[in-house]
Design an enzyme around this catalytic site. Structure first.
Site, PDB file in Angstrom:
ATOM      1  N   SER A 264       0.775  -1.153  -0.279  1.00  0.00           N
ATOM      2  CA  SER A 264       0.205  -0.387  -0.289  1.00  0.00           C
ATOM      3  C   SER A 264       0.822   1.475  -0.385  1.00  0.00           C
ATOM      4  O   SER A 264       1.831   1.431   0.379  1.00  0.00           O
ATOM      5  CB  SER A 264      -0.953  -0.245   1.028  1.00  0.00           C
ATOM      6  N   LYS A 265       0.176   2.125  -0.498  1.00  0.00           N
ATOM      7  CA  LYS A 265       1.080   3.979  -0.123  1.00  0.00           C
ATOM      8  C   LYS A 265       1.774   3.938   0.862  1.00  0.00           C
ATOM      9  O   LYS A 265       2.364   4.849   0.659  1.00  0.00           O
ATOM     10  CB  LYS A 265       0.617   4.712  -0.853  1.00  0.00           C
ATOM     11  N   ARG A 266       1.601   3.686   1.985  1.00  0.00           N
ATOM     12  CA  ARG A 266       1.379   3.498   3.280  1.00  0.00           C
ATOM     13  C   ARG A 266       2.680   3.123   3.883  1.00  0.00           C
ATOM     14  O   ARG A 266       3.928   3.853   4.722  1.00  0.00           O
ATOM     15  CB  ARG A 266       0.535   4.078   4.315  1.00  0.00           C
ATOM     16  N   ASP A 267       3.022   1.636   2.459  1.00  0.00           N
ATOM     17  CA  ASP A 267       3.877   0.902   3.456  1.00  0.00           C
ATOM     18  C   ASP A 267       5.772   1.560   3.472  1.00  0.00           C
ATOM     19  O   ASP A 267       6.468   1.890   4.247  1.00  0.00           O
ATOM     20  CB  ASP A 267       4.197  -0.112   2.526  1.00  0.00           C
ATOM     21  N   PHE A 276       6.045   5.225  -5.335  1.00  0.00           N
ATOM     22  CA  PHE A 276       4.825   6.517  -6.638  1.00  0.00           C
ATOM     23  C   PHE A 276       6.768   5.854  -7.210  1.00  0.00           C
ATOM     24  O   PHE A 276       7.941   6.460  -6.805  1.00  0.00           O
ATOM     25  CB  PHE A 276       4.856   7.251  -6.177  1.00  0.00           C
TER      26      PHE A 276
END
Ligand code: GLU
Length: 512
Positions: A264-267, A276
């Site tokens: 996920s983007k938070r990882d 990204f």
């Protein structure tokens, strides 16, 4: 004539493109290029509530950085445009209407409040509410209301939406190019909204209509869309397009480096790696997410790393140029199970690509780093030699300076731990002797120095091992660095002697 292969990457501009999205784009691109087909970029922006300003530009910029240029699409144009769904708004209604006429869809008048109430009620009974083959029979729609009432409601401007009329109990079977035969029973599916009250189609309708109109032959997308496939297949059938509907291929998930679940983007923030392709600054929340580009990755390394998340060439080759990937790519070698992302491996790829980089470019990089620090680069040939010596210690070009600093700056201090361990009582004496010896050396190059120096040490009956660290400490400030004699050569006689003298003086003081 064989049908031309056409694939599309169809992101929604709801935020930045996650690396999983880039991998989807990459696999589409590779499949298209391998088969002399077309790769399209379509922007699926029918959900106005989720629209994020700047996201579309971000997607385009990311693909550009990765070298995945579409043949048709937003920002490029092409014979099937426009490619932004909001600009195609007018054309979807007629298909929704066609579905109503053929009995495959219906108008629904239930208000959002009414539906929320039903949901809350179901929750309180520990159930889930879904608008489906059962519940639709008791709700406000053109299946339950008379034609007259329906027409009146529409005429009076009451809000309506259009839903798909899911067949009651049918098995939908499809041969997914990655997963093989997949079966779904429609009894488990709900009546998805196709057309919304704001006059926009939903993703499902727009996606199917556009894939058909744009003559898409293969839908290659993430696993999260697998559950939408039966609806899409039924839509193709209901619209009379079954004959030339696209083939489907659902890519495996990209998994977290450790633990369970989807990356996920938070990882990235939690574990210290980018998720990204390029940096993203959310204009609304002001959140900032780091990017591979800004972290100093080469796009080739990033792409190579991504290509192996779910795909392999059938052997253990790991390094592929984009051209080679195009040659070797096939959907048969894409796996079903999730691919674990390994940030260390991403670095490994960058290290590999840095080694392959043109040395002129790396020299230029170091030159710039020196300029920024106001340190003269000196002779350019010398700079190039330094780069060729240290590059295998670098994963990112930004590390060139970290590995080359001692060629440009005399040590300001000396690594305390190494001093303590290796700087003995008689070391200053030995270094002085060495300094005198080096003063007399005429042929100041690494190879011949190594020889005469070894002879000198042997004559003195000193241990080589005991003198190397103090020497390195004196010249570099720590026990790191490339081959000692190459350091001597590149520093030059004068600087070497100066550093040795300073070290004897300063380390003595540092020790007190
Ligand atoms: N708009 C969808 C997305 O955001 C596209 C899914 C598909 O490729 O059908 O990924």
């Amino acid at each position: 004539m064989e049908q031309k292969i056409r694939v599309r990457f169809a992101p929604s501009p709801t935020g930045p493109l996650h690396m999983g999205g880039v991998r989807t784009a990459l696999f589409n691109y590779l499949f298209a290029k391998k088969n002399n087909g077309d790769f399209l970029l379509r922007i699926e922006d029918t959900d106005q509530h989720r629209y994020v300003p700047g996201a579309e530009e971000y997607i385009i910029e990311s693909l550009k950085w990765c070298g995945l240029s579409p043949d048709e699409g937003v920002g490029i144009g092409g014979p099937y445009g426009p490619y932004r769904q909001s600009e195609r708004k007018q054309l979807y209604f007629k298909y929704a209407e066609q579905l109503i006429k053929s009995g495959n869809a219906y108008y629904a008048f239930d208000t959002p409040e009414e539906l929320t109430q039903l949901r809350t009620k179901a929750e309180s009974e520990k159930k889930n509410f879904s608008y489906d083959t059962h519940t639709r029979k008791e709700l406000k729609n053109s299946l339950t209301l008379s034609e007259k009432t329906v027409n009146e409601k529409i005429k009076n401007g009451e809000p309506w939406i259009i839903r798909f009329k899911m067949p009651e109990n049918e098995t939908v079977t499809e041969d997914d190019l990655i997963r093989g035969t997949v079966k779904f029973n429609t009894a488990q599916l709900d009546d998805k909204v196709l057309y919304k009250a704001d006059g926009m189609p939903t993703y499902h309708l727009a996606n199917v209509v556009d894939d058909h109109l744009m003559k898409i032959t293969h839908v290659i997308r993430g696993e999260e869309w697998l559950s939408s496939m039966p609806l899409h297949i039924l839509l193709y059938r209901a619209l009379g397009w079954e004959e030339n509907k696209p083939r489907f291929a659902h890519l495996p998930l990209i998994l977290k480096p450790v633990g369970k679940g989807k990356l996920s983007k938070r990882d990235g923030d939690k574990m210290g790696f980018p998720v990204f392709p390029i940096e993203w600054n959310n204009p609304e929340t002001k959140e900032n997410f780091r990017g591979y580009r800004e972290d100093g990755y080469y796009p080739e390394a990033f792409i190579n790393m991504l290509s192996l998340l779910g795909w392999n060439a059938g052997d253990d080759q790991e390094l592929f140029s984009l051209k080679e990937l195009i040659e070797k790519f096939s959907l048969e070698h894409v796996g079903k199970s999730g691919a674990r992302f390994n940030p260390e491996k991403a670095k490994w790829f960058n290290h590999q690509y840095l080694q392959k980089r043109d040395e002129k470019e790396l020299t230029e990089n170091l030159h710039e780093q020196l300029n920024q620090k106001n340190i003269p680069s000196g002779n350019l040939d010398r700079l190039a030699r330094i780069v060729s010596l240290i590059k295998d210690r670098c994963t990112f070009a930004s590390e060139l300076w970290d590995n080359a600093f001692y060629f440009f700056e005399a040590p300001k201090e000396y690594e305390a731990k190494a001093v303590k361990k290796r700087w003995k009582k008689d070391t200053p004496y030995k270094i002085r002797e060495i300094t005198d010896f080096l003063r007399g050396v005429e042929n100041w190059n690494a190879e011949s120095m190594k020889e005469v120096f070894s002879n000198f040490i042997t004559e003195k009956e000193w241990s080589f091992g005991q003198i190397m660290v103090p020497l390195r400490l004196s010249l570099v400030g720590s026990s790191q660095g490339v081959d000692m004699f190459l350091i001597l050569e590149l520093l030059g006689k004068e600087e070497t002697i100066k550093r040795l003298e300073t070290a004897v003086e300063k380390i003595g003081k540092q020790q007190i």
